[in-house]
Design a protein around this motif. Structure first.
Motif, mmCIF file in Angstrom:
data_model
loop_
_atom_site.group_PDB
_atom_site.id
_atom_site.type_symbol
_atom_site.label_atom_id
_atom_site.label_comp_id
_atom_site.label_asym_id
_atom_site.label_seq_id
_atom_site.Cartn_x
_atom_site.Cartn_y
_atom_site.Cartn_z
ATOM 1 N N LEU A 23 0.829 -1.204 0.000
ATOM 2 C CA LEU A 23 0.000 0.000 0.000
ATOM 3 C C LEU A 23 0.865 1.257 0.000
ATOM 4 O O LEU A 23 0.512 2.278 -0.596
ATOM 5 C CB LEU A 23 -0.924 0.016 1.224
ATOM 6 C CG LEU A 23 -2.157 -0.894 1.196
ATOM 7 C CD1 LEU A 23 -2.828 -0.891 2.558
ATOM 8 C CD2 LEU A 23 -3.144 -0.452 0.124
ATOM 9 N N ALA A 24 2.011 1.166 0.690
ATOM 10 C CA ALA A 24 2.922 2.307 0.786
ATOM 11 C C ALA A 24 3.835 2.438 -0.423
ATOM 12 O O ALA A 24 4.616 3.394 -0.492
ATOM 13 C CB ALA A 24 3.764 2.169 2.052
ATOM 14 N N ASP A 25 3.753 1.485 -1.348
ATOM 15 C CA ASP A 25 4.693 1.452 -2.480
ATOM 16 C C ASP A 25 6.141 1.467 -1.992
ATOM 17 O O ASP A 25 7.009 2.119 -2.575
ATOM 18 C CB ASP A 25 4.455 2.631 -3.437
ATOM 19 C CG ASP A 25 3.153 2.497 -4.218
ATOM 20 O OD1 ASP A 25 2.801 1.363 -4.581
ATOM 21 O OD2 ASP A 25 2.495 3.523 -4.448
ATOM 22 N N ASP A 72 1.338 0.374 12.717
ATOM 23 C CA ASP A 72 1.232 1.735 13.255
ATOM 24 C C ASP A 72 2.354 2.614 12.712
ATOM 25 O O ASP A 72 2.122 3.769 12.321
ATOM 26 C CB ASP A 72 1.297 1.715 14.783
ATOM 27 C CG ASP A 72 -0.043 1.402 15.428
ATOM 28 O OD1 ASP A 72 -1.077 1.501 14.743
ATOM 29 O OD2 ASP A 72 -0.048 1.059 16.625
ATOM 30 N N TYR A 73 3.566 2.077 12.694
ATOM 31 C CA TYR A 73 4.707 2.864 12.203
ATOM 32 C C TYR A 73 4.532 3.206 10.726
ATOM 33 O O TYR A 73 4.731 4.361 10.314
ATOM 34 C CB TYR A 73 6.007 2.091 12.416
ATOM 35 C CG TYR A 73 7.223 2.834 11.898
ATOM 36 C CD1 TYR A 73 7.802 3.855 12.645
ATOM 37 C CD2 TYR A 73 7.774 2.536 10.645
ATOM 38 C CE1 TYR A 73 8.903 4.559 12.167
ATOM 39 C CE2 TYR A 73 8.864 3.236 10.162
ATOM 40 C CZ TYR A 73 9.430 4.238 10.927
ATOM 41 O OH TYR A 73 10.510 4.942 10.444
ATOM 42 N N LEU A 74 4.161 2.227 9.929
ATOM 43 C CA LEU A 74 3.970 2.482 8.499
ATOM 44 C C LEU A 74 2.838 3.459 8.260
ATOM 45 O O LEU A 74 2.915 4.331 7.382
ATOM 46 C CB LEU A 74 3.706 1.167 7.762
ATOM 47 C CG LEU A 74 4.885 0.190 7.698
ATOM 48 C CD1 LEU A 74 4.446 -1.139 7.082
ATOM 49 C CD2 LEU A 74 6.045 0.783 6.909
ATOM 50 N N LEU A 80 -0.780 6.110 5.324
ATOM 51 C CA LEU A 80 -1.604 5.089 4.682
ATOM 52 C C LEU A 80 -3.099 5.262 4.935
ATOM 53 O O LEU A 80 -3.914 4.633 4.258
ATOM 54 C CB LEU A 80 -1.162 3.696 5.153
ATOM 55 C CG LEU A 80 0.277 3.295 4.832
ATOM 56 C CD1 LEU A 80 0.540 1.871 5.295
ATOM 57 C CD2 LEU A 80 0.556 3.437 3.343
ATOM 58 N N GLY A 81 -3.458 6.036 5.938
ATOM 59 C CA GLY A 81 -4.877 6.223 6.229
ATOM 60 C C GLY A 81 -5.571 4.977 6.740
ATOM 61 O O GLY A 81 -6.756 4.765 6.464
ATOM 62 N N PRO A 160 -8.964 0.848 2.181
ATOM 63 C CA PRO A 160 -8.599 -0.182 3.156
ATOM 64 C C PRO A 160 -8.180 0.436 4.491
ATOM 65 O O PRO A 160 -7.540 1.493 4.534
ATOM 66 C CB PRO A 160 -7.408 -0.897 2.499
ATOM 67 C CG PRO A 160 -7.511 -0.585 1.047
ATOM 68 C CD PRO A 160 -8.112 0.787 0.977
ATOM 69 N N THR A 161 -8.578 -0.225 5.565
ATOM 70 C CA THR A 161 -8.184 0.191 6.908
ATOM 71 C C THR A 161 -7.458 -0.960 7.595
ATOM 72 O O THR A 161 -7.296 -2.052 7.031
ATOM 73 C CB THR A 161 -9.402 0.584 7.757
ATOM 74 O OG1 THR A 161 -10.229 -0.591 7.948
ATOM 75 C CG2 THR A 161 -10.214 1.694 7.095
#
Length: 211
Positions: A23-25, A72-74, A80-81, A160-161
């Motif tokens: 998700l973070a690429d 949490d860190y990412l 990332l929302g 996504p969550t």
């Protein structure tokens, strides 16, 4: 500085971290830790994580353990929302995710199941029965809790969550162990939405399983 994920392809905790990295690429290298071969109990991995668990993530010059802490860190550093801004909604989404990651996942951990079925004459049958006994009620309760959210099309909205990242690995386990989810249409719809998302597809165990 490269990002390295020490994981096992079927590990639920590793799976959810892989989703977040995609998700973070975030480019990352995977280093396999074979739980079936006992790599997690070897000195190399225990030096990374004295608990002998996966995943372990090296990123930004730091080393992190525990998948929820990693997420949490990412989320904090890659925007990332995964959690709403509103404190009450944030707590509700966390509760959904923790219902799987904190309550359901641990009792289905490989080491727990092996210990629980160690005296069984038919270990494969006992293992399947154990998994079905816990996974089905856990996912049914999760489905009921989803009534408080609008699935458009993910667990809690249109992106996504944390709940989706924890749900998908558990659905993978449910299918693996023959758990019937046919009467839980909300879960089926969310699974279809996640399966169509590139980050979830790239993180799926079938994409990273050893040849």
């Amino acid at each position: 500085m490269s990002t390295v994920l020490y994981d096992y392809w079927r590990s639920s905790a590793s799976y959810r971290v892989r989703i977040a990295l995609h998700l973070a690429d975030e480019p990352f290298e995977r280093v396999a830790v074979d739980l079936l071969e006992g790599d997690h109990r070897g000195p190399d991995h225990l030096a990374r994580n004295p608990q002998g668990l996966v995943p372990v993530l090296d990123i930004d010059g730091h080393r992190f353990t525990q998948s929820l802490a990693i997420l949490d860190y990412l989320n904090d550093t890659r925007a990332l929302g995964l959690l709403p801004d509103d404190p009450a909604q944030r707590a509700q989404v966390r509760a959904l995710a923790h219902g799987i990651a904190v309550d359901l996942h641990p009792v289905c951990n490989l080491s727990v199941v092996r210990h629980a079925t160690s005296d069984a004459e038919d270990k494969p049958t006992a293992t399947r029965a154990w998994m079905q006994h816990f996974i089905r009620p856990g996912l049914a309760a999760f489905d009921t809790l989803l009534e408080g959210f609008e699935q458009t099309p993910f667990c809690c909205g249109d992106t996504p969550t944390l709940a989706d990242l924890c749900l998908m690995p558990q659905l993978y386990n449910a299918h693996r162990w023959g758990v019937d989810l046919s009467d839980l249409p909300r879960l089926q719809a969310i699974e279809s939405a996640c399966a169509a998302h590139p980050a979830f597809t790239a993180a799926h165990p079938d994409q990273v399983r050893p040849n």
